[in-house]
Scaffold this motif. Sequence first.
Motif, PDB file in Angstrom:
ATOM      1  N   GLY A 148      23.201  26.329   7.034  1.00  0.00           N
ATOM      2  CA  GLY A 148      22.192  25.433   7.585  1.00  0.00           C
ATOM      3  C   GLY A 148      20.942  26.176   8.021  1.00  0.00           C
ATOM      4  O   GLY A 148      19.822  25.702   7.829  1.00  0.00           O
ATOM      5  N   MET A 149      21.119  27.371   8.602  1.00  0.00           N
ATOM      6  CA  MET A 149      19.966  28.180   9.019  1.00  0.00           C
ATOM      7  C   MET A 149      19.193  28.684   7.812  1.00  0.00           C
ATOM      8  O   MET A 149      17.971  28.709   7.811  1.00  0.00           O
ATOM      9  N   LEU A 150      19.907  29.088   6.781  1.00  0.00           N
ATOM     10  CA  LEU A 150      19.256  29.649   5.603  1.00  0.00           C
ATOM     11  C   LEU A 150      18.534  28.595   4.765  1.00  0.00           C
ATOM     12  O   LEU A 150      17.566  28.910   4.073  1.00  0.00           O
ATOM     13  N   LEU A 151      19.003  27.373   4.825  1.00  0.00           N
ATOM     14  CA  LEU A 151      18.453  26.325   3.979  1.00  0.00           C
ATOM     15  C   LEU A 151      17.408  25.454   4.683  1.00  0.00           C
ATOM     16  O   LEU A 151      17.032  24.413   4.166  1.00  0.00           O
ATOM     17  N   ARG A 152      16.921  25.894   5.813  1.00  0.00           N
ATOM     18  CA  ARG A 152      15.907  25.123   6.537  1.00  0.00           C
ATOM     19  C   ARG A 152      14.591  25.133   5.789  1.00  0.00           C
ATOM     20  O   ARG A 152      14.195  26.136   5.209  1.00  0.00           O
ATOM     21  N   ARG A 153      13.902  24.017   5.826  1.00  0.00           N
ATOM     22  CA  ARG A 153      12.587  23.919   5.189  1.00  0.00           C
ATOM     23  C   ARG A 153      11.565  24.663   6.037  1.00  0.00           C
ATOM     24  O   ARG A 153      11.685  24.768   7.251  1.00  0.00           O
TER      25      ARG A 153
ATOM     26  N   ARG B 205       8.452  26.143  11.018  1.00  0.00           N
ATOM     27  CA  ARG B 205       7.116  26.200  11.612  1.00  0.00           C
ATOM     28  C   ARG B 205       7.073  25.424  12.924  1.00  0.00           C
ATOM     29  O   ARG B 205       6.575  25.926  13.943  1.00  0.00           O
ATOM     30  N   LEU B 206       7.599  24.209  12.921  1.00  0.00           N
ATOM     31  CA  LEU B 206       7.574  23.393  14.130  1.00  0.00           C
ATOM     32  C   LEU B 206       8.412  24.001  15.251  1.00  0.00           C
ATOM     33  O   LEU B 206       8.003  24.007  16.416  1.00  0.00           O
ATOM     34  N   ASP B 207       9.576  24.525  14.909  1.00  0.00           N
ATOM     35  CA  ASP B 207      10.418  25.169  15.927  1.00  0.00           C
ATOM     36  C   ASP B 207       9.738  26.401  16.503  1.00  0.00           C
ATOM     37  O   ASP B 207       9.728  26.616  17.719  1.00  0.00           O
ATOM     38  N   LEU B 208       9.166  27.222  15.644  1.00  0.00           N
ATOM     39  CA  LEU B 208       8.499  28.442  16.095  1.00  0.00           C
ATOM     40  C   LEU B 208       7.295  28.111  16.968  1.00  0.00           C
ATOM     41  O   LEU B 208       7.088  28.716  18.026  1.00  0.00           O
ATOM     42  N   LEU B 209       6.498  27.127  16.562  1.00  0.00           N
ATOM     43  CA  LEU B 209       5.346  26.720  17.356  1.00  0.00           C
ATOM     44  C   LEU B 209       5.790  26.221  18.729  1.00  0.00           C
ATOM     45  O   LEU B 209       5.192  26.571  19.754  1.00  0.00           O
ATOM     46  N   GLY B 210       6.861  25.449  18.771  1.00  0.00           N
ATOM     47  CA  GLY B 210       7.377  24.964  20.049  1.00  0.00           C
ATOM     48  C   GLY B 210       7.812  26.093  20.965  1.00  0.00           C
ATOM     49  O   GLY B 210       7.522  26.084  22.167  1.00  0.00           O
TER      50      GLY B 210
ATOM     51  N   VAL C  66       0.649  28.245  13.416  1.00  0.00           N
ATOM     52  CA  VAL C  66       1.770  28.915  12.772  1.00  0.00           C
ATOM     53  C   VAL C  66       1.853  28.425  11.337  1.00  0.00           C
ATOM     54  O   VAL C  66       1.822  27.224  11.084  1.00  0.00           O
ATOM     55  N   GLY C  67       1.957  29.365  10.408  1.00  0.00           N
ATOM     56  CA  GLY C  67       2.173  29.038   9.007  1.00  0.00           C
ATOM     57  C   GLY C  67       3.467  29.675   8.549  1.00  0.00           C
ATOM     58  O   GLY C  67       3.786  30.792   8.950  1.00  0.00           O
ATOM     59  N   VAL C  68       4.230  28.960   7.747  1.00  0.00           N
ATOM     60  CA  VAL C  68       5.478  29.503   7.212  1.00  0.00           C
ATOM     61  C   VAL C  68       5.507  29.249   5.720  1.00  0.00           C
ATOM     62  O   VAL C  68       5.295  28.128   5.265  1.00  0.00           O
ATOM     63  N   SER C  69       5.752  30.314   4.969  1.00  0.00           N
ATOM     64  CA  SER C  69       5.843  30.213   3.519  1.00  0.00           C
ATOM     65  C   SER C  69       7.035  31.026   3.047  1.00  0.00           C
ATOM     66  O   SER C  69       7.113  32.226   3.321  1.00  0.00           O
TER      67      SER C  69
END
Length: 103
Positions: A48-53, A58-63, A77-80
């Motif tokens: 589940g952790m590896l397959l996160r979009r 991005r939203l979790d990290l920003l929070g 925050v940008g995630v690619s």
Amino acid sequence: MTAPATAVDVADDVADAARLLLERSHRSLPVLQHGRVVGVLSRRDLLGMLLRRDEEVRLDLLGVIEQYTGEPGRFEVGVSDGCAALVRRAGAPSPTRRRRPRR
């Protein structure tokens, strides 16, 4: 005599926990904090952790950043492909307090 149980600490790296699961053919591992069991990590949890979009990450990290700094709306925050980039868009970091030299 029985072998000690395999467990991970809450501060352990996820990659190390995954390695333990694979090397020892376990389906789950107890998670310890200060020597006490606080949870269980399963193979399914890791997937589940590896397959996160990227947008979820991005939203979790920003929070987390906004909660930690107490400065909402100041960071971008940008995630690619799972790699995050953080930019401060507004304001300046608050200076750390300098201690006065003792006399």
